[in-house]
Scaffold this motif. Structure first.
Motif, PDB file in Angstrom:
ATOM      1  N   MET A   1       0.980  -0.876   0.158  1.00 55.96           N
ATOM      2  CA  MET A   1      -0.232   0.412   0.078  1.00 55.96           C
ATOM      3  C   MET A   1       1.056   1.736  -0.130  1.00 55.96           C
ATOM      4  O   MET A   1       0.556   2.023  -0.203  1.00 55.96           O
ATOM      5  N   TYR A   2       1.973   1.599   0.392  1.00 57.37           N
ATOM      6  CA  TYR A   2       3.313   2.062   0.677  1.00 57.37           C
ATOM      7  C   TYR A   2       3.938   2.653  -0.056  1.00 57.37           C
ATOM      8  O   TYR A   2       3.821   3.734  -0.683  1.00 57.37           O
ATOM      9  N   LEU A   3       3.566   1.520  -1.240  1.00 58.95           N
ATOM     10  CA  LEU A   3       4.442   1.681  -2.891  1.00 58.95           C
ATOM     11  C   LEU A   3       3.550   2.071  -3.660  1.00 58.95           C
ATOM     12  O   LEU A   3       4.084   2.956  -4.386  1.00 58.95           O
ATOM     13  N   ILE A   4       2.573   1.983  -3.550  1.00 61.82           N
ATOM     14  CA  ILE A   4       1.525   2.476  -4.337  1.00 61.82           C
ATOM     15  C   ILE A   4       0.974   3.966  -4.000  1.00 61.82           C
ATOM     16  O   ILE A   4       0.752   4.749  -4.770  1.00 61.82           O
ATOM     17  N   THR A   5       0.678   3.721  -3.099  1.00 58.65           N
ATOM     18  CA  THR A   5       0.597   5.808  -2.558  1.00 58.65           C
ATOM     19  C   THR A   5       2.087   6.739  -3.138  1.00 58.65           C
ATOM     20  O   THR A   5       1.532   7.841  -3.735  1.00 58.65           O
ATOM     21  N   VAL A   6       3.177   5.552  -2.715  1.00 63.49           N
ATOM     22  CA  VAL A   6       4.172   6.957  -3.387  1.00 63.49           C
ATOM     23  C   VAL A   6       4.157   6.810  -5.011  1.00 63.49           C
ATOM     24  O   VAL A   6       4.265   8.353  -5.617  1.00 63.49           O
ATOM     25  N   LEU A   7       4.365   6.036  -6.060  1.00 66.30           N
ATOM     26  CA  LEU A   7       3.942   5.751  -6.924  1.00 66.30           C
ATOM     27  C   LEU A   7       3.172   6.486  -8.029  1.00 66.30           C
ATOM     28  O   LEU A   7       3.352   7.374  -8.610  1.00 66.30           O
ATOM     29  N   GLY A   8       1.814   6.445  -6.707  1.00 65.80           N
ATOM     30  CA  GLY A   8       0.458   6.924  -7.676  1.00 65.80           C
ATOM     31  C   GLY A   8       1.100   8.414  -7.297  1.00 65.80           C
ATOM     32  O   GLY A   8       0.451   8.740  -8.002  1.00 65.80           O
ATOM     33  N   ASN A   9       1.164   9.101  -6.270  1.00 67.02           N
ATOM     34  CA  ASN A   9       1.078  10.617  -6.283  1.00 67.02           C
ATOM     35  C   ASN A   9       2.395  10.887  -6.882  1.00 67.02           C
ATOM     36  O   ASN A   9       2.140  12.020  -7.024  1.00 67.02           O
ATOM     37  N   LEU A  10       3.717  10.215  -6.877  1.00 67.41           N
ATOM     38  CA  LEU A  10       4.748  10.439  -8.276  1.00 67.41           C
ATOM     39  C   LEU A  10       4.093  10.690  -9.259  1.00 67.41           C
ATOM     40  O   LEU A  10       4.754  11.293 -10.334  1.00 67.41           O
ATOM     41  N   LEU A  11       3.369   9.847 -10.000  1.00 65.98           N
ATOM     42  CA  LEU A  11       2.442   9.556 -11.170  1.00 65.98           C
ATOM     43  C   LEU A  11       1.743  10.799 -11.502  1.00 65.98           C
ATOM     44  O   LEU A  11       2.001  11.998 -12.389  1.00 65.98           O
ATOM     45  N   ILE A  12       1.259  11.730 -10.153  1.00 67.68           N
ATOM     46  CA  ILE A  12       0.225  12.986 -10.838  1.00 67.68           C
ATOM     47  C   ILE A  12       1.553  13.522 -10.721  1.00 67.68           C
ATOM     48  O   ILE A  12       1.540  14.943 -11.667  1.00 67.68           O
ATOM     49  N   PHE A  40       3.166  12.820   4.425  1.00 66.73           N
ATOM     50  CA  PHE A  40       2.668  12.028   5.803  1.00 66.73           C
ATOM     51  C   PHE A  40       2.659  10.744   5.974  1.00 66.73           C
ATOM     52  O   PHE A  40       2.835  10.556   6.489  1.00 66.73           O
ATOM     53  N   THR A  41       2.572  10.304   4.544  1.00 66.86           N
ATOM     54  CA  THR A  41       2.731   8.920   4.809  1.00 66.86           C
ATOM     55  C   THR A  41       4.387   8.279   5.473  1.00 66.86           C
ATOM     56  O   THR A  41       4.364   7.278   6.149  1.00 66.86           O
ATOM     57  N   SER A  42       5.551   8.694   4.795  1.00 67.19           N
ATOM     58  CA  SER A  42       6.252   8.902   4.908  1.00 67.19           C
ATOM     59  C   SER A  42       6.893   9.091   6.392  1.00 67.19           C
ATOM     60  O   SER A  42       7.646   8.585   6.836  1.00 67.19           O
ATOM     61  N   THR A  43       5.648   9.815   6.936  1.00 65.76           N
ATOM     62  CA  THR A  43       6.239  10.133   8.274  1.00 65.76           C
ATOM     63  C   THR A  43       6.136   8.997   9.584  1.00 65.76           C
ATOM     64  O   THR A  43       7.069   9.074  10.745  1.00 65.76           O
ATOM     65  N   THR A  44       5.401   8.163   8.505  1.00 66.08           N
ATOM     66  CA  THR A  44       4.987   6.883   9.792  1.00 66.08           C
ATOM     67  C   THR A  44       5.636   5.329   9.084  1.00 66.08           C
ATOM     68  O   THR A  44       5.296   4.625   9.868  1.00 66.08           O
ATOM     69  N   ILE A  45       4.820   5.293   7.966  1.00 65.07           N
ATOM     70  CA  ILE A  45       4.899   4.208   7.766  1.00 65.07           C
ATOM     71  C   ILE A  45       6.236   3.384   7.269  1.00 65.07           C
ATOM     72  O   ILE A  45       6.531   2.140   7.650  1.00 65.07           O
ATOM     73  N   PRO A  46       7.672   4.308   6.897  1.00 64.70           N
ATOM     74  CA  PRO A  46       8.531   3.329   6.840  1.00 64.70           C
ATOM     75  C   PRO A  46       9.305   2.964   8.465  1.00 64.70           C
ATOM     76  O   PRO A  46       9.664   1.412   8.654  1.00 64.70           O
ATOM     77  N   PHE A  71       4.079  14.226  11.690  1.00 71.67           N
ATOM     78  CA  PHE A  71       2.796  13.988  11.662  1.00 71.67           C
ATOM     79  C   PHE A  71       1.391  15.022  11.268  1.00 71.67           C
ATOM     80  O   PHE A  71       0.633  15.162   9.998  1.00 71.67           O
ATOM     81  N   ILE A  72       1.139  15.560  12.324  1.00 68.89           N
ATOM     82  CA  ILE A  72       0.266  17.013  12.107  1.00 68.89           C
ATOM     83  C   ILE A  72       1.178  18.036  11.186  1.00 68.89           C
ATOM     84  O   ILE A  72      -0.236  18.177  10.706  1.00 68.89           O
ATOM     85  N   LEU A  73       2.252  18.487  11.411  1.00 75.52           N
ATOM     86  CA  LEU A  73       2.473  19.001   9.847  1.00 75.52           C
ATOM     87  C   LEU A  73       1.827  19.041   9.003  1.00 75.52           C
ATOM     88  O   LEU A  73       0.689  19.563   8.092  1.00 75.52           O
ATOM     89  N   PHE A  74       2.223  17.912   8.130  1.00 75.23           N
ATOM     90  CA  PHE A  74       1.474  17.296   6.288  1.00 75.23           C
ATOM     91  C   PHE A  74       0.330  17.007   6.924  1.00 75.23           C
ATOM     92  O   PHE A  74      -0.527  16.606   5.918  1.00 75.23           O
ATOM     93  N   MET A 149      -6.342   4.021   8.169  1.00 76.41           N
ATOM     94  CA  MET A 149      -7.302   4.276   7.420  1.00 76.41           C
ATOM     95  C   MET A 149      -7.004   5.787   7.460  1.00 76.41           C
ATOM     96  O   MET A 149      -6.832   5.581   5.755  1.00 76.41           O
ATOM     97  N   TYR A 150      -6.627   6.444   7.893  1.00 74.32           N
ATOM     98  CA  TYR A 150      -6.516   7.879   8.007  1.00 74.32           C
ATOM     99  C   TYR A 150      -4.737   8.003   7.708  1.00 74.32           C
ATOM    100  O   TYR A 150      -4.847   9.114   7.016  1.00 74.32           O
ATOM    101  N   THR A 151      -3.693   6.868   7.741  1.00 78.96           N
ATOM    102  CA  THR A 151      -2.319   7.816   7.638  1.00 78.96           C
ATOM    103  C   THR A 151      -1.784   6.346   6.264  1.00 78.96           C
ATOM    104  O   THR A 151      -1.489   6.591   5.464  1.00 78.96           O
ATOM    105  N   VAL A 152      -2.680   5.849   6.087  1.00 79.15           N
ATOM    106  CA  VAL A 152      -2.412   5.094   4.424  1.00 79.15           C
ATOM    107  C   VAL A 152      -3.394   5.008   3.392  1.00 79.15           C
ATOM    108  O   VAL A 152      -3.475   5.455   2.609  1.00 79.15           O
ATOM    109  N   VAL A 153      -4.996   4.365   3.800  1.00 77.78           N
ATOM    110  CA  VAL A 153      -5.956   4.416   2.711  1.00 77.78           C
ATOM    111  C   VAL A 153      -6.114   5.344   2.256  1.00 77.78           C
ATOM    112  O   VAL A 153      -6.009   5.386   0.791  1.00 77.78           O
ATOM    113  N   THR A 154      -6.442   6.649   3.372  1.00 76.63           N
ATOM    114  CA  THR A 154      -6.814   8.248   2.426  1.00 76.63           C
ATOM    115  C   THR A 154      -5.954   7.568   1.386  1.00 76.63           C
ATOM    116  O   THR A 154      -5.889   9.006   0.155  1.00 76.63           O
ATOM    117  N   PRO A 155      -4.189   8.622   1.575  1.00 80.06           N
ATOM    118  CA  PRO A 155      -3.363   9.030   1.158  1.00 80.06           C
ATOM    119  C   PRO A 155      -3.445   8.408  -0.326  1.00 80.06           C
ATOM    120  O   PRO A 155      -3.021   8.552  -1.346  1.00 80.06           O
TER     121      PRO A 155
END
Length: 189
Positions: A1-12, A40-46, A71-74, A149-155
Motif C-alpha cells: 500500500m505504501y508503494l502504491i501511495t508513493v508511485l501513484g502520487n509521483l505519477l501525478i 504524510f505517509t513517509s512520516t509513519t509507514i517506514p 505527522f501533524i504538519l503534513f 485508514m487515515y495514515t495509509v488508505v486515504t493518501p
C-alpha cells in the motif's frame, strides 16, 4: 500500500510538471496534495514497517517528537490543500467566467501558505477516535485498523479519486511515457 501511495502520487506530480496544459490552479493544488501525501505517509509507514520486520516497538523520545511534529504538519497541510481544492472547484463552477481573474497564481500561492480551515471527516473522525478513545472501550485491533485508514488508505486513494479518473491526467501520463520511451530508445541506440 505504501508503494502504491508513493508511485501513484509521483505519477501525478510527473504528469502535472511535464505537461504545460496542466499548469492551472486545479493541477497545481493536485500536485501539491500528492507531494504532501507522500510526505504524510513517509512520516509513519517506514517506521511501522521496520517495527513489523524487527518485532520491536521501540522509538526514542526525539524520534517520537519528530514523527509527531511532521505527522501533524503534513496532516494539516493535507486538510488545507483539500479545502483550497474545494474552493477552486467552487469558483470554477459558480463563477466560470471570472475563474482566471479570481484564481491568479499569486492567490493560489497564498492559499497554499495560509488558512487551515477544513476538517476532513475521514481523517479527523478516525484519528480522533483513535486518540480520544480509552483503552478499555476499544481493542487495539480496531485502533490499528482506524490508524491504517487515515495514515495509509486515504493518501493511497487520493491519486485515484482526484486525478487518475481525469482525462487530462491520463493524457499527460500517456504523452510522458511515450516521450520517455522514445528518449530511452534514442539513448540505448
Amino acid at each position: 500500500m505504501y508503494l502504491i501511495t508513493v508511485l501513484g502520487n509521483l505519477l501525478i506530480i510527473l504528469a502535472v510538471s511535464s505537461n504545460t496544459h496542466l499548469h492551472t490552479p486545479m493541477y497545481f493544488f493536485l500536485s501539491n496534495l500528492s507531494l504532501v501525501d507522500i510526505c504524510f505517509t513517509s512520516t509513519t509507514i517506514p517506521k511501522m514497517l521496520l517495527n513489523i520486520q524487527t518485532q520491536s516497538k521501540a522509538i526514542t523520545y526525539a524520534g517520537c517528537i519528530t514523527q509527531i511534529y511532521f505527522f501533524i504538519l503534513f496532516g494539516m497541510l493535507d486538510d488545507f490543500l483539500l479545502t483550497i481544492m474545494a474552493y477552486d472547484r467552487f469558483v470554477a463552477i459558480c463563477h466560470p467566467l471570472h475563474y482566471m481573474v479570481i484564481m491568479k497564481p499569486r492567490l493560489c500561492g497564498l492559499l497554499v501558505l495560509m488558512s487551515f480551515i477544513m476538517i476532513v471527516s475521514l481523517f479527523y473522525g478516525t484519528s480522533l477516535g483513535v486518540y480520544l478513545s480509552s483503552a478499555g472501550t476499544h481493542s487495539s485491533q480496531s485502533s490499528a485498523i482506524a490508524s491504517v485508514m487515515y495514515t495509509v488508505v486515504t493518501p493511497m486513494l487520493n491519486p485515484f479519486i482526484y486525478s487518475l479518473r481525469n482525462r487530462d491526467i491520463k493524457g499527460a501520463l500517456k504523452r510522458f511515457f511515450r516521450v520517455s520511451g522514445k528518449l530511452g530508445t534514442i539513448i540505448l541506440n
